[in-house]
Design a protein around this motif. Structure first.
Motif, PDB file in Angstrom:
ATOM      1  N   ARG A  75       0.851  -1.187   0.000  1.00 31.78           N
ATOM      2  CA  ARG A  75       0.000   0.000   0.000  1.00 31.78           C
ATOM      3  C   ARG A  75       0.885   1.234   0.000  1.00 31.78           C
ATOM      4  O   ARG A  75       1.789   1.361   0.819  1.00 31.78           O
ATOM      5  CB  ARG A  75      -0.918   0.001   1.225  1.00 31.78           C
ATOM      6  N   VAL A  76       0.609   2.154  -0.915  1.00 40.39           N
ATOM      7  CA  VAL A  76       1.453   3.338  -1.037  1.00 40.39           C
ATOM      8  C   VAL A  76       0.755   4.598  -0.536  1.00 40.39           C
ATOM      9  O   VAL A  76       1.420   5.604  -0.269  1.00 40.39           O
ATOM     10  CB  VAL A  76       1.919   3.540  -2.498  1.00 40.39           C
ATOM     11  N   ALA A  77      -0.570   4.578  -0.410  1.00 35.44           N
ATOM     12  CA  ALA A  77      -1.279   5.758   0.079  1.00 35.44           C
ATOM     13  C   ALA A  77      -2.675   5.351   0.543  1.00 35.44           C
ATOM     14  O   ALA A  77      -3.230   4.352   0.068  1.00 35.44           O
ATOM     15  CB  ALA A  77      -1.388   6.828  -1.000  1.00 35.44           C
ATOM     16  N   HIS A  78      -3.210   6.115   1.478  1.00 36.52           N
ATOM     17  CA  HIS A  78      -4.588   5.891   1.917  1.00 36.52           C
ATOM     18  C   HIS A  78      -5.137   7.196   2.466  1.00 36.52           C
ATOM     19  O   HIS A  78      -4.381   8.048   2.959  1.00 36.52           O
ATOM     20  CB  HIS A  78      -4.672   4.784   2.974  1.00 36.52           C
ATOM     21  N   ALA A  79      -6.464   7.361   2.379  1.00 36.76           N
ATOM     22  CA  ALA A  79      -7.082   8.601   2.827  1.00 36.76           C
ATOM     23  C   ALA A  79      -8.581   8.393   2.974  1.00 36.76           C
ATOM     24  O   ALA A  79      -9.139   7.379   2.535  1.00 36.76           O
ATOM     25  CB  ALA A  79      -6.799   9.730   1.845  1.00 36.76           C
ATOM     26  N   GLY A  80      -9.235   9.366   3.586  1.00 42.09           N
ATOM     27  CA  GLY A  80     -10.673   9.338   3.761  1.00 42.09           C
ATOM     28  C   GLY A  80     -11.367  10.099   2.646  1.00 42.09           C
ATOM     29  O   GLY A  80     -10.743  10.499   1.657  1.00 42.09           O
ATOM     30  N   PRO A  81     -12.672  10.343   2.778  1.00 40.55           N
ATOM     31  CA  PRO A  81     -13.425  11.015   1.719  1.00 40.55           C
ATOM     32  C   PRO A  81     -12.931  12.439   1.492  1.00 40.55           C
ATOM     33  O   PRO A  81     -12.629  13.170   2.431  1.00 40.55           O
ATOM     34  CB  PRO A  81     -14.862  11.006   2.255  1.00 40.55           C
ATOM     35  N   GLY A  82     -12.811  12.814   0.225  1.00 42.07           N
ATOM     36  CA  GLY A  82     -12.394  14.165  -0.133  1.00 42.07           C
ATOM     37  C   GLY A  82     -10.919  14.438  -0.012  1.00 42.07           C
ATOM     38  O   GLY A  82     -10.468  15.539  -0.341  1.00 42.07           O
ATOM     39  N   ALA A  83     -10.127  13.480   0.457  1.00 37.56           N
ATOM     40  CA  ALA A  83      -8.690  13.706   0.639  1.00 37.56           C
ATOM     41  C   ALA A  83      -7.940  13.427  -0.667  1.00 37.56           C
ATOM     42  O   ALA A  83      -8.490  12.888  -1.634  1.00 37.56           O
ATOM     43  CB  ALA A  83      -8.159  12.826   1.759  1.00 37.56           C
ATOM     44  N   VAL A  84      -6.673  13.810  -0.672  1.00 40.78           N
ATOM     45  CA  VAL A  84      -5.827  13.648  -1.854  1.00 40.78           C
ATOM     46  C   VAL A  84      -4.875  12.484  -1.635  1.00 40.78           C
ATOM     47  O   VAL A  84      -4.231  12.380  -0.589  1.00 40.78           O
ATOM     48  CB  VAL A  84      -5.035  14.940  -2.138  1.00 40.78           C
ATOM     49  N   LEU A  85      -4.782  11.599  -2.620  1.00 40.83           N
ATOM     50  CA  LEU A  85      -3.816  10.504  -2.599  1.00 40.83           C
ATOM     51  C   LEU A  85      -2.590  10.930  -3.393  1.00 40.83           C
ATOM     52  O   LEU A  85      -2.721  11.389  -4.529  1.00 40.83           O
ATOM     53  CB  LEU A  85      -4.424   9.235  -3.208  1.00 40.83           C
ATOM     54  N   SER A  86      -1.405  10.787  -2.816  1.00 41.04           N
ATOM     55  CA  SER A  86      -0.165  11.170  -3.479  1.00 41.04           C
ATOM     56  C   SER A  86       0.725   9.951  -3.661  1.00 41.04           C
ATOM     57  O   SER A  86       0.862   9.127  -2.745  1.00 41.04           O
ATOM     58  CB  SER A  86       0.575  12.242  -2.663  1.00 41.04           C
ATOM     59  N   ALA A  87       1.349   9.851  -4.839  1.00 39.65           N
ATOM     60  CA  ALA A  87       2.244   8.733  -5.138  1.00 39.65           C
ATOM     61  C   ALA A  87       3.059   9.086  -6.373  1.00 39.65           C
ATOM     62  O   ALA A  87       2.667   9.978  -7.139  1.00 39.65           O
ATOM     63  CB  ALA A  87       1.447   7.454  -5.369  1.00 39.65           C
ATOM     64  N   PRO A  88       4.198   8.421  -6.595  1.00 41.75           N
ATOM     65  CA  PRO A  88       4.926   8.628  -7.848  1.00 41.75           C
ATOM     66  C   PRO A  88       4.059   8.235  -9.039  1.00 41.75           C
ATOM     67  O   PRO A  88       3.184   7.374  -8.915  1.00 41.75           O
ATOM     68  CB  PRO A  88       6.146   7.702  -7.708  1.00 41.75           C
ATOM     69  N   PRO A  89       4.251   8.845 -10.189  1.00 43.43           N
ATOM     70  CA  PRO A  89       3.457   8.475 -11.364  1.00 43.43           C
ATOM     71  C   PRO A  89       3.585   6.990 -11.678  1.00 43.43           C
ATOM     72  O   PRO A  89       4.615   6.366 -11.426  1.00 43.43           O
ATOM     73  CB  PRO A  89       4.061   9.338 -12.471  1.00 43.43           C
ATOM     74  N   GLY A  90       2.535   6.416 -12.202  1.00 45.10           N
ATOM     75  CA  GLY A  90       2.572   5.001 -12.559  1.00 45.10           C
ATOM     76  C   GLY A  90       1.200   4.367 -12.489  1.00 45.10           C
ATOM     77  O   GLY A  90       0.173   5.044 -12.368  1.00 45.10           O
ATOM     78  N   ASP A  91       1.199   3.039 -12.585  1.00 44.95           N
ATOM     79  CA  ASP A  91      -0.045   2.265 -12.546  1.00 44.95           C
ATOM     80  C   ASP A  91      -0.260   1.729 -11.137  1.00 44.95           C
ATOM     81  O   ASP A  91       0.666   1.223 -10.497  1.00 44.95           O
ATOM     82  CB  ASP A  91       0.014   1.097 -13.536  1.00 44.95           C
ATOM     83  N   TYR A  92      -1.519   1.771 -10.682  1.00 42.08           N
ATOM     84  CA  TYR A  92      -1.853   1.346  -9.324  1.00 42.08           C
ATOM     85  C   TYR A  92      -3.217   0.652  -9.303  1.00 42.08           C
ATOM     86  O   TYR A  92      -3.993   0.737 -10.266  1.00 42.08           O
ATOM     87  CB  TYR A  92      -1.896   2.554  -8.369  1.00 42.08           C
ATOM     88  N   ILE A  93      -3.483   0.000  -8.184  1.00 43.42           N
ATOM     89  CA  ILE A  93      -4.821  -0.518  -7.912  1.00 43.42           C
ATOM     90  C   ILE A  93      -5.468   0.415  -6.896  1.00 43.42           C
ATOM     91  O   ILE A  93      -4.929   0.633  -5.805  1.00 43.42           O
ATOM     92  CB  ILE A  93      -4.783  -1.953  -7.363  1.00 43.42           C
ATOM     93  N   LEU A  94      -6.600   0.984  -7.269  1.00 44.56           N
ATOM     94  CA  LEU A  94      -7.337   1.898  -6.403  1.00 44.56           C
ATOM     95  C   LEU A  94      -8.487   1.133  -5.754  1.00 44.56           C
ATOM     96  O   LEU A  94      -9.301   0.514  -6.444  1.00 44.56           O
ATOM     97  CB  LEU A  94      -7.873   3.074  -7.217  1.00 44.56           C
ATOM     98  N   LEU A  95      -8.558   1.158  -4.432  1.00 47.54           N
ATOM     99  CA  LEU A  95      -9.578   0.425  -3.685  1.00 47.54           C
ATOM    100  C   LEU A  95     -10.426   1.401  -2.880  1.00 47.54           C
ATOM    101  O   LEU A  95      -9.898   2.288  -2.209  1.00 47.54           O
ATOM    102  CB  LEU A  95      -8.921  -0.592  -2.742  1.00 47.54           C
ATOM    103  N   ALA A  96     -11.758   1.212  -2.961  1.00 46.53           N
ATOM    104  CA  ALA A  96     -12.694   2.011  -2.175  1.00 46.53           C
ATOM    105  C   ALA A  96     -13.467   1.088  -1.245  1.00 46.53           C
ATOM    106  O   ALA A  96     -13.961   0.041  -1.672  1.00 46.53           O
ATOM    107  CB  ALA A  96     -13.660   2.756  -3.082  1.00 46.53           C
ATOM    108  N   LYS A  97     -13.574   1.464   0.036  1.00 49.72           N
ATOM    109  CA  LYS A  97     -14.334   0.698   1.021  1.00 49.72           C
ATOM    110  C   LYS A  97     -15.389   1.599   1.642  1.00 49.72           C
ATOM    111  O   LYS A  97     -15.106   2.728   2.020  1.00 49.72           O
ATOM    112  CB  LYS A  97     -13.414   0.173   2.136  1.00 49.72           C
ATOM    113  N   LEU A  98     -16.605   1.062   1.751  1.00 48.21           N
ATOM    114  CA  LEU A  98     -17.702   1.790   2.385  1.00 48.21           C
ATOM    115  C   LEU A  98     -18.526   0.787   3.180  1.00 48.21           C
ATOM    116  O   LEU A  98     -19.297   0.020   2.600  1.00 48.21           O
ATOM    117  CB  LEU A  98     -18.550   2.500   1.331  1.00 48.21           C
ATOM    118  N   ASP A  99     -18.326   0.762   4.486  1.00 47.06           N
ATOM    119  CA  ASP A  99     -18.980  -0.222   5.361  1.00 47.06           C
ATOM    120  C   ASP A  99     -18.693  -1.631   4.860  1.00 47.06           C
ATOM    121  O   ASP A  99     -17.549  -2.048   4.840  1.00 47.06           O
ATOM    122  CB  ASP A  99     -20.477   0.064   5.471  1.00 47.06           C
TER     123      ASP A  99
END
Length: 361
Positions: A75-99
């Motif tokens: 995992r390279v970054a994590h945040a809550g709603p409305g926050a900004v995720l920062s990471a070096p440019p590239g391809d990633y897997i984006l995961l969203a969890k809600l309850d």
């Protein structure tokens, strides 16, 4: 004989080397180019093509590196709603969890601020209100257990609301020994509000030891059994608790309540009708048996029995014990202690609210 000025020449070269080395050490290192940064503000929706969820909806975001085989790596970054995720440019897997709902997608982020397609959670909102209808009143406080369409499980107490994956949701609502199961269909982007009203009965059970005060830290136990279907039939445990009084929610029917503290116990049969609250009193004529047997290998306590074939019924036995304080009901008891020299027996009469002392040998 010829001689060469080796020492002065060597010293001169050594001095040159020091000067040259000092010059190299003081030269500034070339500046490294700053790594480009990429930033991402992700958004999610409950359904494909639906409105994006606002910052008041607690979506948790995580960004993972892509490992071998296309799986999520570190995992390279994590945040809550409305926050900004920062990471070096590239391809990633984006995961969203809600309850209980979640979704994932592969994203490519470039230097600067990025936008990616709205991530659809394929989820809905479930609002469940479990209630108990009893004696004309409605009570909350049930335990609810959910199993979602993807097999995720979760438990709640009282009314609750939670986001779940779209599909079938199995809900089990439990009030003590009363349970009901429902199958609910939740569609993506929709809110399902369900009220589960359980019809039951209740027994207000109270255990009393009369004038006898229980030693500190000792609490009664209440057992509720289903009444046997035939004379002499076995009792089946329904529910229990370690309290001196408690309201038990039960289906209508016939029951036996048992109150016990160590060797003291009593049973009372009772019946319940739908919507009824019935009081059940468990009165223990309890006393204390205080035994001292210095040097004993074991102690045993037997209560007098009405069975001629077995006049004494074992209620307690323990090895490597030389003293015992044991709560019993009023009656006659036989105490056995085993010593190296053999067995010693003594009888004792215990009165309600009193202490009977027995010393062996």
């Amino acid at each position: 004989m010829l001689s060469f000025p080796i020492r002065p020449l060597a010293l001169a070269l050594f001095g040159l080397g020091l000067a040259t080395g000092a010059a190299f050490a003081q030269a500034p290192a070339p500046a490294e180019a700053a790594a480009p940064s990429a930033e991402l503000v992700p958004t999610a929706a409950l359904a494909e093509g639906g409105a994006a969820l606002g910052d008041d909806v607690p979506v948790a975001w995580e960004l993972y590196a892509i490992a071998a085989g296309g799986k999520a790596g570190a995992r390279v970054a994590h945040a809550g709603p409305g926050a900004v995720l920062s990471a070096p440019p590239g391809d990633y897997i984006l995961l969203a969890k809600l309850d209980l709902a979640f979704a994932a997608a592969v994203v490519t982020i470039a230097p600067g601020m990025n936008t990616v397609p709205v991530l659809a959670l394929n989820a809905g909102l479930l609002e469940l209100t479990p209630a108990l209808s009893l004696a004309g009143e409605v009570y909350n406080g049930a335990a609810s257990y959910l199993v979602t369409a993807d097999g995720t499980t979760m438990s709640y107490v009282g009314p609750f609301r939670t986001y779940v994956p779209a599909g079938e949701v199995k809900a089990t609502v439990v009030f003590d020994a009363v349970r009901t199961e429902q199958s609910l269909q939740v569609r993506a982007g929709e809110t399902v509000a369900e009220s589960v009203v359980v019809m039951a009965a209740a027994a207000d059970v109270r255990v009393s030891t009369g004038a006898f005060v229980l030693p500190e830290g000792l609490h009664p136990r209440i057992d509720i059994f289903a009444a046997p279907t035939s004379a002499g039939g076995a009792l089946r445990m329904v529910v229990f608790d370690r309290l001196s009084e408690r309201r038990f929610i039960l289906p209508p029917g016939d029951y036996v309540a048992q109150g016990l503290v160590e060797g003291a116990n009593t049973k009372v049969p009772f019946s319940l009708k739908a919507g009824e609250i019935a009081p059940v009193a468990l009165d223990l004529a309890a006393g204390l048996l205080r035994i001292s047997a210095p040097g004993a290998n074991s102690l045993a306590v037997m209560a007098a029995s009405d069975n001629p074939a077995e006049p004494w019924r074992m209620i307690y036995h323990q090895f490597d014990l030389t003293a015992l304080e044991y709560v019993v009901v009023e009656g006659d008891y036989l105490v056995e202690a085993y010593f190296e020299t053999g067995k010693v027996e003594k009888t004792a009469r215990v009165a309600a609210g009193e202490t009977a002392k027995v010393t062996l040998p």
